[in-house]
Design an enzyme around this catalytic site. Structure first.
Site, PDB file in Angstrom:
ATOM      1  N   LYS A   9      29.451  50.094  40.142  1.00  0.00           N
ATOM      2  CA  LYS A   9      29.342  50.638  41.587  1.00  0.00           C
ATOM      3  C   LYS A   9      28.555  50.717  42.652  1.00  0.00           C
ATOM      4  O   LYS A   9      26.915  50.182  42.396  1.00  0.00           O
ATOM      5  CB  LYS A   9      29.674  51.885  40.969  1.00  0.00           C
ATOM      6  CG  LYS A   9      28.530  53.169  41.212  1.00  0.00           C
ATOM      7  CD  LYS A   9      28.576  54.713  40.837  1.00  0.00           C
ATOM      8  CE  LYS A   9      27.542  54.790  41.285  1.00  0.00           C
ATOM      9  NZ  LYS A   9      27.770  56.859  41.163  1.00  0.00           N
ATOM     10  N   SER A  25      43.842  43.334  49.756  1.00  0.00           N
ATOM     11  CA  SER A  25      41.948  43.177  48.875  1.00  0.00           C
ATOM     12  C   SER A  25      41.127  44.102  49.610  1.00  0.00           C
ATOM     13  O   SER A  25      41.025  44.564  50.592  1.00  0.00           O
ATOM     14  CB  SER A  25      41.409  41.884  49.225  1.00  0.00           C
ATOM     15  OG  SER A  25      41.304  41.877  50.410  1.00  0.00           O
ATOM     16  N   THR A  57      42.152  48.105  43.748  1.00  0.00           N
ATOM     17  CA  THR A  57      42.616  46.701  44.812  1.00  0.00           C
ATOM     18  C   THR A  57      41.655  45.558  44.054  1.00  0.00           C
ATOM     19  O   THR A  57      41.423  45.747  43.090  1.00  0.00           O
ATOM     20  CB  THR A  57      42.191  46.648  46.421  1.00  0.00           C
ATOM     21  OG1 THR A  57      42.956  45.639  47.163  1.00  0.00           O
ATOM     22  CG2 THR A  57      40.827  46.570  46.901  1.00  0.00           C
ATOM     23  N   TYR A  58      41.169  44.197  44.967  1.00  0.00           N
ATOM     24  CA  TYR A  58      40.291  43.220  43.931  1.00  0.00           C
ATOM     25  C   TYR A  58      39.580  43.096  45.428  1.00  0.00           C
ATOM     26  O   TYR A  58      40.074  42.961  46.305  1.00  0.00           O
ATOM     27  CB  TYR A  58      41.447  42.366  43.381  1.00  0.00           C
ATOM     28  CG  TYR A  58      42.567  41.325  44.375  1.00  0.00           C
ATOM     29  CD1 TYR A  58      41.711  40.543  45.404  1.00  0.00           C
ATOM     30  CD2 TYR A  58      43.725  41.643  45.287  1.00  0.00           C
ATOM     31  CE1 TYR A  58      42.387  39.517  46.538  1.00  0.00           C
ATOM     32  CE2 TYR A  58      44.457  41.115  46.203  1.00  0.00           C
ATOM     33  CZ  TYR A  58      43.391  40.442  46.874  1.00  0.00           C
ATOM     34  OH  TYR A  58      44.613  39.697  48.245  1.00  0.00           O
ATOM     35  N   GLY A  71      45.598  44.612  53.711  1.00  0.00           N
ATOM     36  CA  GLY A  71      46.597  45.009  53.716  1.00  0.00           C
ATOM     37  C   GLY A  71      46.940  46.465  53.665  1.00  0.00           C
ATOM     38  O   GLY A  71      46.678  47.184  54.449  1.00  0.00           O
ATOM     39  N   ALA A  72      48.095  46.758  52.454  1.00  0.00           N
ATOM     40  CA  ALA A  72      48.248  47.821  52.446  1.00  0.00           C
ATOM     41  C   ALA A  72      46.868  48.978  52.968  1.00  0.00           C
ATOM     42  O   ALA A  72      47.450  50.161  52.325  1.00  0.00           O
ATOM     43  CB  ALA A  72      49.399  48.360  51.372  1.00  0.00           C
ATOM     44  N   ALA A  73      46.197  48.228  51.912  1.00  0.00           N
ATOM     45  CA  ALA A  73      44.997  49.815  51.636  1.00  0.00           C
ATOM     46  C   ALA A  73      44.814  49.865  53.076  1.00  0.00           C
ATOM     47  O   ALA A  73      43.245  51.126  52.574  1.00  0.00           O
ATOM     48  CB  ALA A  73      43.767  48.849  50.349  1.00  0.00           C
TER      49      ALA A  73
END
Length: 125
Positions: A9, A25, A57-58, A71-73
């Site tokens: 983390k 991402s 996400t990635y 993007g959407a995030a």
């Protein structure tokens, strides 16, 4: 039996950007990726400390100091928000006694303060 265990983390990173028109991402400073042994395109969970949003996400590599949601995030975090970025692994139960996550602690500019391999919590059965 395998268990899902925290693998790494990045704790309390500061979001530096949100790019809605990117394909998706999270862009993360390459030094942070290396410190936590994250790999490009690895799935991560994001926990937004400011608003409670939690999503997946990635990873893609970013510039020094960068933590940018794409993007959407980008709708779930704003620049200045504090987030936790977590990755998990499936670990065989007999390996739990030796398994230690990478814990990357950063300051408010996303500079590494400390990297720990958590030795305080030992699995006992």
């Amino acid at each position: 039996m395998k268990r899902h265990i925290l693998r790494a983390k990045i704790h309390r990173a500061t979001v530096t950007g949100a790019n809605l028109n990117y394909e998706g991402s999270i862009s993360i400073d390459e030094r942070l990726l290396e410190a936590g042994k994250f790999v490009v395109f690895e799935k991560v969970d994001i926990y937004n400390v400011n608003n409670g949003n939690r999503f997946s996400t990635y990873v893609i590599p970013g510039k020094p100091g960068e933590i940018s949601l794409n993007g959407a995030a980008a709708r779930l975090c704003m620049p200045g928000d504090i987030i936790i970025i977590a990755s998990y692994a499936e670990v065989e139960e007999e390996e739990l006694h030796h398994f230690r996550p990478y814990l990357v602690y950063v300051d408010d500019k996303n500079n590494i303060l400390e990297v720990k391999r958590d030795m305080e919590h030992v699995f006992t059965f």
